[in-house]
Every structure is written in structure tokens, then in C-alpha cells.
Design an enzyme around this catalytic site. Structure first.
Site, PDB file in Angstrom:
ATOM      1  N   SER A   1       9.832  10.547 -39.884  1.00  0.00           N
ATOM      2  CA  SER A   1      10.066  10.486 -41.333  1.00  0.00           C
ATOM      3  C   SER A   1       8.803  10.282 -42.157  1.00  0.00           C
ATOM      4  O   SER A   1       8.741  10.700 -43.309  1.00  0.00           O
ATOM      5  CB  SER A   1      11.074   9.368 -41.644  1.00  0.00           C
ATOM      6  N   ARG A   2       7.830   9.629 -41.569  1.00  0.00           N
ATOM      7  CA  ARG A   2       6.634   9.266 -42.360  1.00  0.00           C
ATOM      8  C   ARG A   2       5.362   9.412 -41.528  1.00  0.00           C
ATOM      9  O   ARG A   2       5.431   9.594 -40.303  1.00  0.00           O
ATOM     10  CB  ARG A   2       6.725   7.805 -42.823  1.00  0.00           C
TER      11      ARG A   2
ATOM     12  N   TYR B   1       1.071  -5.517 -29.495  1.00  0.00           N
ATOM     13  CA  TYR B   1       0.881  -4.071 -29.749  1.00  0.00           C
ATOM     14  C   TYR B   1      -0.006  -3.456 -28.664  1.00  0.00           C
ATOM     15  O   TYR B   1       0.296  -2.373 -28.144  1.00  0.00           O
ATOM     16  CB  TYR B   1       0.279  -3.921 -31.143  1.00  0.00           C
TER      17      TYR B   1
ATOM     18  N   ALA C   1      -0.392  -4.492 -25.625  1.00  0.00           N
ATOM     19  CA  ALA C   1       0.378  -4.439 -24.382  1.00  0.00           C
ATOM     20  C   ALA C   1       1.341  -3.254 -24.402  1.00  0.00           C
ATOM     21  O   ALA C   1       1.490  -2.537 -23.404  1.00  0.00           O
ATOM     22  CB  ALA C   1       1.158  -5.738 -24.191  1.00  0.00           C
TER      23      ALA C   1
ATOM     24  N   LYS D   1       1.119  -0.426 -26.106  1.00  0.00           N
ATOM     25  CA  LYS D   1       0.444   0.871 -26.064  1.00  0.00           C
ATOM     26  C   LYS D   1      -0.276   1.076 -24.722  1.00  0.00           C
ATOM     27  O   LYS D   1      -0.327   2.200 -24.196  1.00  0.00           O
ATOM     28  CB  LYS D   1      -0.555   0.999 -27.227  1.00  0.00           C
TER      29      LYS D   1
HETATM   30  P1  NAP Z   1       4.284   4.500 -40.166  1.00  0.00           P
HETATM   31  O1  NAP Z   1       3.720   5.278 -41.289  1.00  0.00           O
HETATM   32  O2  NAP Z   1       4.536   3.040 -40.314  1.00  0.00           O
HETATM   33  O3  NAP Z   1       5.659   5.230 -39.696  1.00  0.00           O
HETATM   34  C1  NAP Z   1       6.393   4.682 -38.656  1.00  0.00           C
HETATM   35  C2  NAP Z   1       7.487   5.648 -38.272  1.00  0.00           C
HETATM   36  O4  NAP Z   1       8.196   5.103 -37.145  1.00  0.00           O
HETATM   37  C3  NAP Z   1       8.513   5.853 -39.366  1.00  0.00           C
HETATM   38  O5  NAP Z   1       8.962   7.180 -39.300  1.00  0.00           O
HETATM   39  C4  NAP Z   1       9.624   4.877 -38.968  1.00  0.00           C
HETATM   40  O6  NAP Z   1      10.919   5.269 -39.438  1.00  0.00           O
HETATM   41  C5  NAP Z   1       9.577   5.009 -37.466  1.00  0.00           C
HETATM   42  N1  NAP Z   1      10.145   3.866 -36.754  1.00  0.00           N
HETATM   43  C6  NAP Z   1       9.752   2.566 -36.781  1.00  0.00           C
HETATM   44  N2  NAP Z   1      10.539   1.823 -35.990  1.00  0.00           N
HETATM   45  C7  NAP Z   1      11.459   2.668 -35.449  1.00  0.00           C
HETATM   46  C8  NAP Z   1      12.538   2.498 -34.564  1.00  0.00           C
HETATM   47  N3  NAP Z   1      12.864   1.296 -34.068  1.00  0.00           N
HETATM   48  N4  NAP Z   1      13.275   3.594 -34.230  1.00  0.00           N
HETATM   49  C9  NAP Z   1      12.979   4.814 -34.732  1.00  0.00           C
HETATM   50  N5  NAP Z   1      11.949   5.027 -35.571  1.00  0.00           N
HETATM   51  C10 NAP Z   1      11.209   3.973 -35.937  1.00  0.00           C
HETATM   52  O7  NAP Z   1       3.384   4.619 -38.858  1.00  0.00           O
HETATM   53  P2  NAP Z   1       2.232   5.656 -38.436  1.00  0.00           P
HETATM   54  O8  NAP Z   1       0.952   5.090 -38.843  1.00  0.00           O
HETATM   55  O9  NAP Z   1       2.606   7.030 -38.829  1.00  0.00           O
HETATM   56  O10 NAP Z   1       2.318   5.474 -36.856  1.00  0.00           O
HETATM   57  C11 NAP Z   1       2.941   6.412 -35.989  1.00  0.00           C
HETATM   58  C12 NAP Z   1       2.568   6.044 -34.569  1.00  0.00           C
HETATM   59  O11 NAP Z   1       1.147   6.100 -34.440  1.00  0.00           O
HETATM   60  C13 NAP Z   1       2.974   4.620 -34.177  1.00  0.00           C
HETATM   61  O12 NAP Z   1       3.418   4.612 -32.844  1.00  0.00           O
HETATM   62  C14 NAP Z   1       1.695   3.840 -34.312  1.00  0.00           C
HETATM   63  O13 NAP Z   1       1.687   2.725 -33.460  1.00  0.00           O
HETATM   64  C15 NAP Z   1       0.677   4.877 -33.913  1.00  0.00           C
HETATM   65  N6  NAP Z   1      -0.674   4.606 -34.421  1.00  0.00           N
HETATM   66  C16 NAP Z   1      -0.937   4.568 -35.761  1.00  0.00           C
HETATM   67  C17 NAP Z   1      -2.229   4.315 -36.186  1.00  0.00           C
HETATM   68  C18 NAP Z   1      -2.622   4.280 -37.655  1.00  0.00           C
HETATM   69  O14 NAP Z   1      -3.761   3.923 -37.948  1.00  0.00           O
HETATM   70  N7  NAP Z   1      -1.767   4.649 -38.572  1.00  0.00           N
HETATM   71  C19 NAP Z   1      -3.238   4.093 -35.259  1.00  0.00           C
HETATM   72  C20 NAP Z   1      -2.935   4.133 -33.913  1.00  0.00           C
HETATM   73  C21 NAP Z   1      -1.644   4.410 -33.508  1.00  0.00           C
HETATM   74  P3  NAP Z   1      11.462   4.824 -40.921  1.00  0.00           P
HETATM   75  O15 NAP Z   1      10.759   5.735 -41.876  1.00  0.00           O
HETATM   76  O16 NAP Z   1      12.937   5.062 -40.859  1.00  0.00           O
HETATM   77  O17 NAP Z   1      11.064   3.381 -41.105  1.00  0.00           O
END
Ligand code: NAP
Length: 239
Positions: free
Chosen positions: A10-11, A150, A152, A154
Site C-alpha cells: 500500500s505504501r 528489528y 534479529a 531481518k
Molecule cells: P512503510 O512506508 O512504513 O510501509 C509499510 C508497509 O507494510 C505498509 O504497506 C503497511 O500496510 C504494511 N504492513 C505493516 N504491517 C503489516 C502487517 N502486519 N501485515 C501486512 N502489511 C503490513 O515502510 P517501508 O519503508 O516502505 O518499508 C518496507 C519494507 O522495507 C519493510 O520491511 C522495512 O522493514 C524495509 N526497509 C525499509 C527501509 C527504509 O529506510 N524505509 C530500510 C530498510 C528496510 P498499511 O499501509 O496497511 O499500514
């Protein structure tokens, strides 16, 4: 039609991944947990080539019901690309970290990986083609203070993916992981970007599309001999 499932589509990074997979010709199942408006926006961005699939990845019964439900209505089809992207963080020093914050992060980021991957794996093996791509993090490679839960989750995901890659490679299923550094999404809101980017050789945070580009490569037929790998997308922050 070819189908891909993106958890947390979604995001943020997940949305960019949905757009990339749509450009590659996939119908995209956009998973989300609560933000339906954002999920609908993603569906709009991919011009309706997909559908919303709401479930909490941390709830094994909900995962099973949603994926079996989709499969029952699409008996001739299967999910050939799975992007395990849904993730949360609940940072704190371990000394202050409550058990709930430890468990919630492990449940969503790691136990969710198990439930969703297991639910889509058998059809991939039967069709002798599949792509499983996991969204880990720099934190899972290096460990970051304030993120024991987190890191752990990942790190566990990276190791599980390496093990699974060896189990399924003969069936032409690949299992690879992307490890982003700091990417501009809701997840990094509140971080001091100006201070943090001084340590990033590229001098900036990354864009979701820069992560999605790597996911697109790993999903493509060209990546068929890349398996059990971890690819960092972090502007040179950790090599
Ligand atoms: P984000 O903008 O916070 O979006 C999180 C997404 O995960 C949203 O679509 C949310 O859905 C969904 N979500 C959260 N909990 C959920 C659950 N229990 N069941 C189903 N969906 C769930 O995060 P992002 O930055 O895009 O991160 C995406 C991935 O990349 C994550 O795994 C994060 O750990 C990883 N990551 C991000 C970064 C960074 O700097 N941004 C860096 C390293 C790794 P809703 O919209 O319904 O809440």
C-alpha cells in the site's frame, strides 16, 4: 495472466515494487493491513491491474485464509512472484525494550515471512517456476543499536531465505533478499535526515523506486541463476 503478491504494497517501497511488477506485465495482489485508502491509491497507480488482499502477515490464520481464498477463486492461476515486503519497526535500547515490542516486530517481519512464503510455495514448486524476494535491511546485516528486535527479524529473514534457496533451486524457484539502507518512506519519518546523510557516501537517502528496480531484476527471467543472494541498496553506507 501472471500474478505477483506484494505484502505491504500500500505504501513506500511496497508501492514502488507494485508499480515495477505491473510494468513487467504482472497482475499485482496488493496486501496491506489497515490503510485501505493507500492500497487503493496503489491500485490506481497500476491502472487497476491487480486487486487488494487485506491481511495481517503476523496472523497465520488470516494469511492462510486470504491466500487459500484467492487460490480457490483462481484455480488455474498461481502466484509466481512473492515479495515479502511488509515490515514494522519499534525501536528502543534493549534495556528498555518491552517483550511486546520484541514479539510484535518478530511476528510481523519474521513469522510473517514464514506464513506467507509457506502459503505460496507449493504452487511455485508444482509449476517449476517462482520468485521469492524478501525485503530485509542494512540493520539485518550490520545490526543497528536501538534495533535488536528489528535486526534479529531481518537477520533471521536473510538466513531463512538462504536456507530455502537451497531447498527449492532445483524446481527453478529462486529466493533472494534486498537489504535497503535509508529509503524515503513513512518508516523513516522522524529520523534526522540531514545528520544521517553525512555518513552515506551517496550523500542522500534512497528512493523507493531505486529499491524496486533491484526487485524487478530479481523477479525477471534474467536473474534465474541468482539464488540465495543478498543485494544491498544503501548508497555505499555499508559494503
Ligand atoms: P512503510 O512506508 O512504513 O510501509 C509499510 C508497509 O507494510 C505498509 O504497506 C503497511 O500496510 C504494511 N504492513 C505493516 N504491517 C503489516 C502487517 N502486519 N501485515 C501486512 N502489511 C503490513 O515502510 P517501508 O519503508 O516502505 O518499508 C518496507 C519494507 O522495507 C519493510 O520491511 C522495512 O522493514 C524495509 N526497509 C525499509 C527501509 C527504509 O529506510 N524505509 C530500510 C530498510 C528496510 P498499511 O499501509 O496497511 O499500514
Amino acid at each position: 495472466m501472471k500474478f505477483a503478491l506484494v505484502t505491504g504494497g500500500s505504501r513506500g517501497i511496497g508501492r514502488a515494487v507494485c508499480q515495477k511488477l505491473y510494468q513487467m506485465g504482472y497482475e499485482v495482489l496488493i496486501n496491506y493491513v489497515s490503510n485501505e485508502a493507500a492500497a487503493l491509491e496503489t491500485l490506481d497507480l497500476i491502472e487497476g491491474h491487480g486487486e487488494l488482499l487485506k491481511f495481517d502477515v503476523g496472523n497465520p490464520d488470516a494469511v492462510k485464509a486470504a491466500i487459500e481464498g484467492w487460490q480457490a477463486t483462481h484455480p488455474e492461476e498461481y502466484i509466481e512472484v512473492l515479495v515479502n515486503n511488509a515490515g514494522i519497526r519499534k525501536d528502543n535500547l534493549l534495556i528498555w525494550m518491552e517483550a511486546d515490542d520484541w514479539r510484535k516486530v518478530l511476528d510481523t517481519n519474521l513469522n510473517g515471512w514464514y506464513s506467507v512464503t509457506r502459503a505460496v510455495l507449493q504452487p511455485m514448486l508444482l509449476h517449476k517456476f517462482g520468485r521469492i524476494i524478501n525485503m530485509a535491511s542494512l540493520s539485518g546485516l550490520k545490526g543497528l543499536p536501538g534495533q535488536t528486535n528489528y535486526s534479529a527479524s531481518k537477520g533471521g529473514m536473510i538466513a531463512a531465505a538462504k536456507a530455502l534457496a537451497q531447498e527449492v533451486a532445483r524446481k527453478k524457484v529462486t529466493v533472494n533478499t534486498v537489504a535497503p539502507g535509508f529509503i524515503k518512506t513513512d518508516m523513516v519519518e522522524g529520523l534526522d535526515e540531514a545528520a544521517l546523510k553525512k555518513d552515506i557516501p551517496a550523500g542522500r537517502f534512497g528512493e523507493p523506486a531505486e529499491v524496486a528496480a533491484v526487485v524487478g531484476f530479481l523477479a525477471s527471467p534474467e536473474a534465474s541463476y541468482v539464488n540465495g543472494e543478498v543485494i544491498s541498496v544503501n548508497g555505499g553506507l555499508y559494503t
